[in-house]
Design a protein around this motif. Structure first.
Motif, PDB file in Angstrom:
ATOM      1  N   TYR A 171      47.682  87.847  44.285  1.00  0.00           N
ATOM      2  CA  TYR A 171      49.327  87.675  43.930  1.00  0.00           C
ATOM      3  C   TYR A 171      49.664  86.563  43.918  1.00  0.00           C
ATOM      4  O   TYR A 171      51.031  86.336  45.122  1.00  0.00           O
ATOM      5  N   PRO A 172      49.587  85.107  44.480  1.00  0.00           N
ATOM      6  CA  PRO A 172      50.719  84.171  44.792  1.00  0.00           C
ATOM      7  C   PRO A 172      51.757  83.860  44.736  1.00  0.00           C
ATOM      8  O   PRO A 172      51.825  84.028  43.036  1.00  0.00           O
ATOM      9  N   ILE A 173      52.781  83.347  45.207  1.00  0.00           N
ATOM     10  CA  ILE A 173      54.136  82.691  44.430  1.00  0.00           C
ATOM     11  C   ILE A 173      53.729  81.850  43.550  1.00  0.00           C
ATOM     12  O   ILE A 173      53.485  81.010  44.496  1.00  0.00           O
ATOM     13  N   ILE A 174      55.129  81.513  42.293  1.00  0.00           N
ATOM     14  CA  ILE A 174      54.497  80.489  41.796  1.00  0.00           C
ATOM     15  C   ILE A 174      55.757  79.633  42.509  1.00  0.00           C
ATOM     16  O   ILE A 174      56.529  79.850  42.955  1.00  0.00           O
ATOM     17  N   GLY A 175      55.667  77.833  42.373  1.00  0.00           N
ATOM     18  CA  GLY A 175      55.646  76.877  43.169  1.00  0.00           C
ATOM     19  C   GLY A 175      55.396  76.518  44.737  1.00  0.00           C
ATOM     20  O   GLY A 175      55.701  76.013  45.745  1.00  0.00           O
ATOM     21  N   ASP A 176      54.159  77.854  45.013  1.00  0.00           N
ATOM     22  CA  ASP A 176      54.351  77.765  46.554  1.00  0.00           C
ATOM     23  C   ASP A 176      52.941  76.643  46.860  1.00  0.00           C
ATOM     24  O   ASP A 176      51.522  76.995  45.991  1.00  0.00           O
ATOM     25  N   ALA A 177      53.031  75.238  46.829  1.00  0.00           N
ATOM     26  CA  ALA A 177      51.932  74.043  47.066  1.00  0.00           C
ATOM     27  C   ALA A 177      51.018  74.628  47.523  1.00  0.00           C
ATOM     28  O   ALA A 177      49.503  74.280  47.242  1.00  0.00           O
ATOM     29  N   LYS A 178      50.773  75.919  49.029  1.00  0.00           N
ATOM     30  CA  LYS A 178      49.989  75.392  49.787  1.00  0.00           C
ATOM     31  C   LYS A 178      49.287  76.579  49.795  1.00  0.00           C
ATOM     32  O   LYS A 178      47.628  76.934  49.768  1.00  0.00           O
ATOM     33  N   HIS A 179      49.769  77.674  49.457  1.00  0.00           N
ATOM     34  CA  HIS A 179      48.600  79.082  49.182  1.00  0.00           C
ATOM     35  C   HIS A 179      48.211  79.342  47.520  1.00  0.00           C
ATOM     36  O   HIS A 179      48.422  80.655  47.254  1.00  0.00           O
ATOM     37  N   GLY A 180      49.475  79.016  46.601  1.00  0.00           N
ATOM     38  CA  GLY A 180      49.614  78.714  45.233  1.00  0.00           C
ATOM     39  C   GLY A 180      48.571  78.371  44.866  1.00  0.00           C
ATOM     40  O   GLY A 180      46.873  77.919  45.099  1.00  0.00           O
ATOM     41  N   LYS A 181      48.359  78.517  43.339  1.00  0.00           N
ATOM     42  CA  LYS A 181      47.648  77.837  42.487  1.00  0.00           C
ATOM     43  C   LYS A 181      48.435  76.587  41.532  1.00  0.00           C
ATOM     44  O   LYS A 181      49.181  77.045  40.344  1.00  0.00           O
ATOM     45  N   SER A 182      48.042  75.522  42.048  1.00  0.00           N
ATOM     46  CA  SER A 182      48.674  74.299  41.546  1.00  0.00           C
ATOM     47  C   SER A 182      48.681  74.207  40.098  1.00  0.00           C
ATOM     48  O   SER A 182      49.366  74.302  39.190  1.00  0.00           O
ATOM     49  N   ILE A 183      47.934  74.988  38.777  1.00  0.00           N
ATOM     50  CA  ILE A 183      48.512  74.740  37.741  1.00  0.00           C
ATOM     51  C   ILE A 183      49.268  76.422  37.396  1.00  0.00           C
ATOM     52  O   ILE A 183      49.629  75.597  36.104  1.00  0.00           O
ATOM     53  N   HIS A 184      49.536  77.243  37.685  1.00  0.00           N
ATOM     54  CA  HIS A 184      49.957  77.651  36.948  1.00  0.00           C
ATOM     55  C   HIS A 184      51.736  77.393  37.540  1.00  0.00           C
ATOM     56  O   HIS A 184      52.437  77.617  36.995  1.00  0.00           O
ATOM     57  N   ASN A 185      51.287  76.312  39.123  1.00  0.00           N
ATOM     58  CA  ASN A 185      52.946  75.492  39.474  1.00  0.00           C
ATOM     59  C   ASN A 185      53.328  74.925  38.526  1.00  0.00           C
ATOM     60  O   ASN A 185      54.860  75.040  38.455  1.00  0.00           O
ATOM     61  N   ARG A 186      52.715  74.283  38.052  1.00  0.00           N
ATOM     62  CA  ARG A 186      52.607  72.379  36.891  1.00  0.00           C
ATOM     63  C   ARG A 186      53.335  74.031  35.700  1.00  0.00           C
ATOM     64  O   ARG A 186      54.197  73.333  35.048  1.00  0.00           O
ATOM     65  N   PHE A 187      52.639  74.743  35.402  1.00  0.00           N
ATOM     66  CA  PHE A 187      53.798  75.556  34.063  1.00  0.00           C
ATOM     67  C   PHE A 187      54.766  75.875  34.610  1.00  0.00           C
ATOM     68  O   PHE A 187      55.563  75.616  33.165  1.00  0.00           O
ATOM     69  N   PHE A 188      54.914  75.924  35.374  1.00  0.00           N
ATOM     70  CA  PHE A 188      56.668  76.689  35.138  1.00  0.00           C
ATOM     71  C   PHE A 188      57.362  75.945  35.349  1.00  0.00           C
ATOM     72  O   PHE A 188      59.006  75.586  35.343  1.00  0.00           O
ATOM     73  N   ALA A 189      56.311  74.470  36.032  1.00  0.00           N
ATOM     74  CA  ALA A 189      57.737  73.481  36.208  1.00  0.00           C
ATOM     75  C   ALA A 189      58.135  73.044  35.617  1.00  0.00           C
ATOM     76  O   ALA A 189      59.055  72.463  35.174  1.00  0.00           O
ATOM     77  N   GLU A 190      56.900  72.251  34.453  1.00  0.00           N
ATOM     78  CA  GLU A 190      56.951  71.818  32.768  1.00  0.00           C
ATOM     79  C   GLU A 190      57.211  72.844  31.953  1.00  0.00           C
ATOM     80  O   GLU A 190      58.160  72.175  30.986  1.00  0.00           O
ATOM     81  N   GLN A 191      57.140  73.587  32.240  1.00  0.00           N
ATOM     82  CA  GLN A 191      57.098  74.379  30.855  1.00  0.00           C
ATOM     83  C   GLN A 191      58.461  75.550  30.329  1.00  0.00           C
ATOM     84  O   GLN A 191      59.253  76.090  30.338  1.00  0.00           O
ATOM     85  N   LEU A 192      58.580  76.129  32.237  1.00  0.00           N
ATOM     86  CA  LEU A 192      59.853  77.108  32.480  1.00  0.00           C
ATOM     87  C   LEU A 192      61.690  76.520  33.236  1.00  0.00           C
ATOM     88  O   LEU A 192      61.865  77.442  33.645  1.00  0.00           O
ATOM     89  N   GLY A 193      60.718  75.099  33.188  1.00  0.00           N
ATOM     90  CA  GLY A 193      62.214  74.437  33.990  1.00  0.00           C
ATOM     91  C   GLY A 193      62.747  75.306  35.284  1.00  0.00           C
ATOM     92  O   GLY A 193      63.214  74.854  36.110  1.00  0.00           O
ATOM     93  N   ALA A 194      60.759  75.898  36.230  1.00  0.00           N
ATOM     94  CA  ALA A 194      60.980  76.148  37.423  1.00  0.00           C
ATOM     95  C   ALA A 194      60.477  75.747  38.700  1.00  0.00           C
ATOM     96  O   ALA A 194      58.886  76.044  38.627  1.00  0.00           O
TER      97      ALA A 194
END
Length: 257
Positions: A171-194
């Motif tokens: 259950y990686p934390i969203i926005g974690d560039a090192k331990h997370g998953k980039s596709i979900h990080n991008r979704f939150f950054a680009e679509q959800l303003g986070a």
């Protein structure tokens, strides 16, 4: 930069809301940076301040600093002896368990030696799912995407412990560039303003080193995380800024800049 939000202050210590992205102090790993919490708070208060614990640069939330070296020694000991209760909020990928204890040894990450040479140290984090949501969008290979709001209570103090433990459990934390998953990080950054690490220190409780009372400090979320939780229907879990001494049965006096 705007002044740091002061959550509590007396003649011995101060608690502030550290913004995401702000380094606590100068570091050899961050050459070229010019903004640091310690220097900014020193200039804001007009006196020296002494950090007694750490928060990662991308993590926001409550941070306590001493106003003298003697109090700093007492507070540092309390943190190192695990006498401080800490709680964090994190937005993670997937539907996290209702409750779990993550007990995975972790190698220290100090950047000075290869990881293989670093001993694995005991590490323990308690987590609790506060809420979850399933979005009808295909972010990864599934037709919908699940995310959870998790409360994490680290019982030890290893570097990046919460981030690494949640990732290890799946259950990686969203926005974690090192331990997370980039596709979900991008979704939150680009679509959800986070576009930041969605991890915030929201609660500290400890015995005041000189006043003989239990001090409980809560910290609200920044605008980015607050707006996101509201958007996902999790506004009921938003923490508020407060500082209390339960032993006295009343809120403590708050001093703001």
């Amino acid at each position: 930069m705007p002044p740091l939000k002061i959550l509590y202050q007396d003649e011995h210590l101060v608690a502030v809301h550290k913004p995401s992205g702000l380094l606590v102090h100068r570091s050899a790993l961050a050459r070229g940076e010019t903004q640091f919490l310690v220097q900014q708070l020193r200039d804001q208060l007009g006196q020296r301040v002494y950090p007694v614990h750490r928060l990662d640069r991308p993590t926001s939330g409550v941070m306590v600093l001493a106003l003298s070296s003697s109090v700093a020694a007492l507070l540092s000991e309390a943190f190192s002896e695990r006498q401080v209760e800490k709680r964090y909020l994190a937005v993670v990928r997937g539907k996290a368990p209702e409750q779990a204890r993550l007990d995975y040894p972790l190698r220290e990450e100090d950047g000075t030696r290869p990881k293989a040479e670093m001993p694995a140290m005991p590490a323990m984090t308690d987590i609790r799912r506060l809420d979850s949501v399933e979005l009808p969008v295909q972010v990864d290979r599934y037709p919908s995407a699940r995310y959870s709001l998790v409360e994490a209570r680290p019982l030890t103090g290893r570097r990046h412990q919460i981030r690494r433990h949640l990732s290890r459990r799946g259950y990686p934390i969203i926005g974690d560039a090192k331990h997370g998953k980039s596709i979900h990080n991008r979704f939150f950054a680009e679509q959800l303003g986070a576009p930041r690490l969605l991890l915030a220190a929201t609660h500290l409780a400890f015995d005041h080193p000189l006043l003989g009372v239990r001090l409980v400090i809560s910290c609200g979320l920044d605008d980015t995380m607050s707006a996101l939780l509201d958007h996902l229907g999790w506004a009921g879990h938003l923490p508020l800024d407060s500082a209390q001494t339960p032993a006295l049965g009343a809120p403590s006096a708050l001093q703001t800049p």
